[in-house]
Write a protein that holds these residues in place. Structure first.
Motif, PDB file in Angstrom:
ATOM      1  N   LYS A   1     -21.562 -15.245 -12.893  1.00  0.00           N
ATOM      2  CA  LYS A   1     -21.632 -14.413 -11.690  1.00  0.00           C
ATOM      3  C   LYS A   1     -21.478 -12.923 -11.983  1.00  0.00           C
ATOM      4  N   GLY A   2     -20.811 -12.565 -13.083  1.00  0.00           N
ATOM      5  CA  GLY A   2     -20.562 -11.157 -13.394  1.00  0.00           C
ATOM      6  C   GLY A   2     -21.570 -10.523 -14.332  1.00  0.00           C
ATOM      7  N   ARG A   3     -22.644 -11.226 -14.668  1.00  0.00           N
ATOM      8  CA  ARG A   3     -23.528 -10.743 -15.737  1.00  0.00           C
ATOM      9  C   ARG A   3     -24.289  -9.462 -15.426  1.00  0.00           C
ATOM     10  N   ASN A   4     -24.235  -8.986 -14.185  1.00  0.00           N
ATOM     11  CA  ASN A   4     -24.871  -7.705 -13.862  1.00  0.00           C
ATOM     12  C   ASN A   4     -23.853  -6.591 -13.612  1.00  0.00           C
ATOM     13  N   ARG A   5     -22.578  -6.865 -13.907  1.00  0.00           N
ATOM     14  CA  ARG A   5     -21.537  -5.848 -13.670  1.00  0.00           C
ATOM     15  C   ARG A   5     -21.765  -4.627 -14.551  1.00  0.00           C
ATOM     16  N   THR A   6     -21.652  -3.442 -13.980  1.00  0.00           N
ATOM     17  CA  THR A   6     -21.854  -2.212 -14.745  1.00  0.00           C
ATOM     18  C   THR A   6     -20.540  -1.529 -15.080  1.00  0.00           C
ATOM     19  N   LYS A   7     -19.425  -2.010 -14.490  1.00  0.00           N
ATOM     20  CA  LYS A   7     -18.116  -1.503 -14.893  1.00  0.00           C
ATOM     21  C   LYS A   7     -17.060  -2.536 -14.577  1.00  0.00           C
ATOM     22  N   GLY A   8     -15.905  -2.357 -15.176  1.00  0.00           N
ATOM     23  CA  GLY A   8     -14.797  -3.274 -14.956  1.00  0.00           C
ATOM     24  C   GLY A   8     -13.701  -2.986 -15.960  1.00  0.00           C
ATOM     25  N   HIS A   9     -12.666  -3.800 -15.910  1.00  0.00           N
ATOM     26  CA  HIS A   9     -11.519  -3.613 -16.791  1.00  0.00           C
ATOM     27  C   HIS A   9     -11.798  -4.237 -18.163  1.00  0.00           C
ATOM     28  N   PHE A  10     -11.074  -3.746 -19.186  1.00  0.00           N
ATOM     29  CA  PHE A  10     -11.075  -4.380 -20.504  1.00  0.00           C
ATOM     30  C   PHE A  10      -9.748  -5.105 -20.633  1.00  0.00           C
ATOM     31  N   GLY A  11      -9.771  -6.299 -21.209  1.00  0.00           N
ATOM     32  CA  GLY A  11      -8.509  -7.009 -21.355  1.00  0.00           C
ATOM     33  C   GLY A  11      -8.546  -8.132 -22.362  1.00  0.00           C
ATOM     34  N   PHE A  12      -7.409  -8.794 -22.467  1.00  0.00           N
ATOM     35  CA  PHE A  12      -7.234  -9.944 -23.360  1.00  0.00           C
ATOM     36  C   PHE A  12      -7.000 -11.168 -22.485  1.00  0.00           C
ATOM     37  N   ALA A  13      -7.819 -12.181 -22.675  1.00  0.00           N
ATOM     38  CA  ALA A  13      -7.758 -13.395 -21.869  1.00  0.00           C
ATOM     39  C   ALA A  13      -7.005 -14.469 -22.644  1.00  0.00           C
ATOM     40  N   GLY A  14      -5.777 -14.713 -22.242  1.00  0.00           N
ATOM     41  CA  GLY A  14      -4.935 -15.679 -22.942  1.00  0.00           C
ATOM     42  C   GLY A  14      -5.277 -17.112 -22.586  1.00  0.00           C
ATOM     43  N   HIS A  15      -5.304 -17.957 -23.610  1.00  0.00           N
ATOM     44  CA  HIS A  15      -5.597 -19.375 -23.387  1.00  0.00           C
ATOM     45  C   HIS A  15      -4.501 -20.238 -23.996  1.00  0.00           C
ATOM     46  N   GLY A  16      -3.255 -19.735 -23.972  1.00  0.00           N
ATOM     47  CA  GLY A  16      -2.145 -20.573 -24.427  1.00  0.00           C
ATOM     48  C   GLY A  16      -1.421 -20.077 -25.656  1.00  0.00           C
ATOM     49  N   SER A  17      -2.098 -20.028 -26.814  1.00  0.00           N
ATOM     50  CA  SER A  17      -1.409 -19.643 -28.044  1.00  0.00           C
ATOM     51  C   SER A  17      -1.407 -18.125 -28.168  1.00  0.00           C
ATOM     52  N   ALA A  18      -0.274 -17.562 -28.595  1.00  0.00           N
ATOM     53  CA  ALA A  18      -0.164 -16.097 -28.660  1.00  0.00           C
ATOM     54  C   ALA A  18      -0.972 -15.526 -29.824  1.00  0.00           C
ATOM     55  N   VAL A  19      -1.981 -14.716 -29.487  1.00  0.00           N
ATOM     56  CA  VAL A  19      -2.741 -13.959 -30.473  1.00  0.00           C
ATOM     57  C   VAL A  19      -2.137 -12.559 -30.471  1.00  0.00           C
TER      58      VAL A  19
END
Length: 174
Positions: free
Chosen positions: A145-163
């Motif tokens: 759904k977001g594939r045409n977004r021209t701006k947004g936040h940058f972040g880290f998406a956590g999936h459980g184990s700490a990177v």
């Protein structure tokens, strides 16, 4: 929120739970950082994230951060799930990730819908999400759904184990 559940220790963010993201929104940018994966570690870079919902489907994309050589992933991954891939959309080149527990250096550049990922000095992804045939994606185009977004936040998406992430520098591009 995710900020409370993620630790900063010895100068590194321990990103494990939920999505931690910048206050500012970015259009075109370069981000440089170092990261260290635990064995089997799984995280992601949220690109042009709207601030809610799933980063991979509601942001422009999620770039995989994954210890894919780990035995738990052996033969179970689609090529579009390996480290550096635009998750479920475009596969990255493999073989440049250092072993779990070692620091890696990565640079990501986003301009328009073009994304480049350099891992430890080697370009592992060089794509334009709008020039890739959506029939090659893992899921139907309408999932992204977001594939045409021209701006947004940058972040880290956590999936459980700490990177671990450190020395993070983000720079807007004109």
């Amino acid at each position: 929120g995710p900020v409370d559940r993620n630790l900063v220790k010895d100068g590194a963010i321990h990103a494990g739970h939920g999505t931690i993201y910048t206050e500012k929104e970015y259009s075109d940018f370069t981000v440089r950082f170092e990261f260290k994966l635990p064995p089997g570690g799984n995280n992601g870079l949220a690109i042009r994230y709207p601030g809610s919902d799933d980063t991979a489907y509601h942001g422009l994309c999620e770039l995989q951060v994954l210890d894919n050589p780990h035995p738990s992933y052996h033969d179970k991954l689609n090529p579009r799930q390996y480290h550096g891939s635009a998750y479920a959309m475009v596969p990255s080149r493999r073989g440049f990730l250092r072993p779990a527990g070692e620091w890696n250096y990565q640079v990501v550049t986003v301009k328009g819908f073009a994304i480049q990922v350099d891992l430890n000095g080697t370009r592992i992804l060089d794509t334009d999400l709008h020039k890739v045939d959506p029939k090659t994606f893992m899921y139907p185009l309408e999932s992204f759904k977001g594939r045409n977004r021209t701006k947004g936040h940058f972040g880290f998406a956590g999936h459980g184990s700490a990177v671990l992430y450190r020395n993070i520098e983000i720079k807007e591009l004109p």
